[in-house]
Design a protein around this motif. Sequence first.
Motif, short mmCIF file in Angstrom:
data_model
loop_
_atom_site.label_atom_id
_atom_site.label_comp_id
_atom_site.label_asym_id
_atom_site.label_seq_id
_atom_site.Cartn_x
_atom_site.Cartn_y
_atom_site.Cartn_z
N ARG A 188 -12.81 2.67 -10.42
CA ARG A 188 -13.39 3.35 -9.27
C ARG A 188 -13.10 2.67 -7.93
O ARG A 188 -12.98 3.35 -6.91
CB ARG A 188 -14.90 3.47 -9.45
CG ARG A 188 -15.30 4.29 -10.66
CD ARG A 188 -16.82 4.37 -10.79
NE ARG A 188 -17.22 5.15 -11.95
CZ ARG A 188 -18.48 5.36 -12.30
NH1 ARG A 188 -19.47 4.85 -11.57
NH2 ARG A 188 -18.77 6.08 -13.38
N SER A 189 -13.00 1.37 -7.93
CA SER A 189 -12.79 0.65 -6.66
C SER A 189 -11.33 0.80 -6.22
O SER A 189 -10.41 0.83 -7.04
CB SER A 189 -13.14 -0.82 -6.83
OG SER A 189 -14.49 -0.97 -7.21
N ARG A 190 -11.12 0.87 -4.90
CA ARG A 190 -9.78 1.11 -4.37
C ARG A 190 -9.45 0.11 -3.25
O ARG A 190 -10.23 -0.06 -2.31
CB ARG A 190 -9.64 2.55 -3.86
CG ARG A 190 -9.73 3.55 -5.00
CD ARG A 190 -9.45 4.97 -4.57
NE ARG A 190 -9.39 5.81 -5.76
CZ ARG A 190 -8.30 6.01 -6.50
NH1 ARG A 190 -7.17 5.43 -6.14
NH2 ARG A 190 -8.34 6.75 -7.57
N TYR A 191 -8.30 -0.53 -3.43
CA TYR A 191 -7.82 -1.51 -2.45
C TYR A 191 -6.31 -1.42 -2.39
O TYR A 191 -5.69 -0.54 -3.00
CB TYR A 191 -8.26 -2.92 -2.86
CG TYR A 191 -9.75 -3.14 -2.77
CD1 TYR A 191 -10.35 -3.48 -1.57
CD2 TYR A 191 -10.57 -2.99 -3.90
CE1 TYR A 191 -11.71 -3.67 -1.47
CE2 TYR A 191 -11.95 -3.18 -3.82
CZ TYR A 191 -12.50 -3.52 -2.59
OH TYR A 191 -13.85 -3.69 -2.49
N GLU A 221 -3.58 1.88 -10.94
CA GLU A 221 -2.57 2.42 -10.02
C GLU A 221 -1.85 1.30 -9.29
O GLU A 221 -0.65 1.40 -9.00
CB GLU A 221 -3.25 3.36 -9.03
CG GLU A 221 -3.78 4.64 -9.66
CD GLU A 221 -4.74 5.40 -8.76
OE1 GLU A 221 -4.98 6.60 -9.04
OE2 GLU A 221 -5.25 4.80 -7.78
N TRP A 270 -5.64 -6.11 -4.88
CA TRP A 270 -5.87 -6.47 -6.29
C TRP A 270 -4.96 -7.62 -6.70
O TRP A 270 -3.82 -7.72 -6.24
CB TRP A 270 -5.58 -5.28 -7.19
CG TRP A 270 -6.52 -4.12 -7.12
CD1 TRP A 270 -6.30 -2.92 -6.50
CD2 TRP A 270 -7.82 -4.03 -7.71
NE1 TRP A 270 -7.38 -2.10 -6.66
CE2 TRP A 270 -8.33 -2.75 -7.40
CE3 TRP A 270 -8.60 -4.90 -8.47
CZ2 TRP A 270 -9.58 -2.31 -7.83
CZ3 TRP A 270 -9.86 -4.48 -8.89
CH2 TRP A 270 -10.34 -3.21 -8.58
N TYR A 318 -6.07 0.99 1.20
CA TYR A 318 -7.18 1.06 0.23
C TYR A 318 -7.20 2.40 -0.51
O TYR A 318 -8.16 3.15 -0.47
CB TYR A 318 -8.52 0.80 0.91
CG TYR A 318 -8.68 -0.61 1.43
CD1 TYR A 318 -7.70 -1.58 1.22
CD2 TYR A 318 -9.80 -0.98 2.16
CE1 TYR A 318 -7.83 -2.86 1.69
CE2 TYR A 318 -9.96 -2.27 2.65
CZ TYR A 318 -8.96 -3.22 2.41
OH TYR A 318 -9.10 -4.49 2.88
N ASN A 319 -6.10 2.67 -1.24
CA ASN A 319 -6.00 3.91 -2.01
C ASN A 319 -5.59 3.69 -3.46
O ASN A 319 -5.23 4.64 -4.13
CB ASN A 319 -5.00 4.86 -1.34
CG ASN A 319 -5.65 5.79 -0.34
OD1 ASN A 319 -6.38 6.71 -0.72
ND2 ASN A 319 -5.42 5.53 0.94
N LEU A 320 -5.66 2.46 -3.94
CA LEU A 320 -5.23 2.16 -5.31
C LEU A 320 -6.37 1.58 -6.12
O LEU A 320 -6.98 0.59 -5.70
CB LEU A 320 -4.06 1.17 -5.30
CG LEU A 320 -2.78 1.58 -4.57
CD1 LEU A 320 -1.84 0.39 -4.44
CD2 LEU A 320 -2.09 2.72 -5.30
N ASN A 321 -6.64 2.17 -7.30
CA ASN A 321 -7.49 1.44 -8.24
C ASN A 321 -6.61 0.41 -8.95
O ASN A 321 -5.40 0.35 -8.72
CB ASN A 321 -8.22 2.38 -9.20
CG ASN A 321 -7.30 3.10 -10.18
OD1 ASN A 321 -6.19 2.64 -10.47
ND2 ASN A 321 -7.76 4.23 -10.70
N SER A 378 0.87 -1.18 0.00
CA SER A 378 0.00 0.00 0.00
C SER A 378 0.91 1.23 0.00
O SER A 378 2.01 1.18 0.57
CB SER A 378 -0.93 0.01 1.22
OG SER A 378 -0.17 -0.03 2.42
#
Length: 354
Positions: free
Chosen positions: A245-248, A176, A209, A170-173, A164
């Motif tokens: 859009r989703s971030r993990y 990214e 991801w 939880y700041n990466l699509n 991370s």
Amino acid sequence: MKSLLFLVLISVCWAEPHRDNSSLDHERIIHVQENGPRLLVVAEQAKIFSHRGGNVTLPCKFYHEHTSTAGSGTHKIRVKWTKLTSDYLKEVDVFVAMGHHRKSYGSYQGRVSLRGSSENDASLIITNIILEDYGRYKCEVIEGLEDDTAVVALNLEGVVFPYSPRLGRYNLNFHEAQRACLDQDSVIASFDQLYDAWRSGLDWCNAGWLSDGSVQYPITKPREPCGGKNTVPGVRNYGFWDKDRSRYDVFCFTSNFNGRFYYLIHPTKLTYDEAVQACLKDGAQIAKVGQIFAAWKLLGYDRCDAGWLADGSVRYPISRPRKRCSPNEAAVRFVGFPDKKHKLYGVYCFRAYN
């Protein structure tokens, strides 16, 4: 009249072919007869293991079922290698050969060729393996109207690690996440790689991801914050999410490297910028997160000194757990993302071999 016609038809059916038409009759047998030689493509090994920077041969041979020969000689043999994607709906062209013509594609150009140890050998040689070469490959052989395929998996020795960024959990699509792994000398991990890491003891509660676009996490010690203490250990699957859009977080995979990873002996502790310059002055670069994990997992690197890494994090690798240095487990210990301008630490450097 009907009896006479019937006798004529019988005579025609039993008539011997004329010698002048024997070659034509032979052609008809090759293309029409369903019980003739059937092309078979075989991979002697379903899985091949290698490492980054190595060379490997993916086995593939072809035969005719009833004749045990490489080909009929009537048609040129066409060999095509492709790489299967994670969803199996797309294939990436790798290499095609027909007669004296050869063509390789994309990142495989200049690195792939046919072994050709015999006339029925379609095995593919890959040199200077990169992390992206990991995966399943399809060998397809075509001769006239016949074709067959075999699949070979190329596995790489390496390590999976959760990642991370400085922004936190939880700041990466998905896109990214891919770039974050590449920036740390790694690639986004596949489910198979994460599963193998879980079997080796990887336990991580944050979902990340994977290369197929799914979001999962490995649990070896069930507990309340991670699915509940009464659930069974395993790789938990959040399913497939919107890649934009989703971030993990993300799970990255890296392998061995062609260089030297080391802790720089320096008379004083350093700020981040000073650490970067110290490595450069020593003929190296500040090390990346993937490199500290590879050195720890694959080389058994052990150092109790916390040091800066390229992403601004501070970590240290422990292979021999002991008091004051990760007493309970071997791990790459994470200190955090300290203030780059004011916090002082050592530094880990990496010098690539030419």
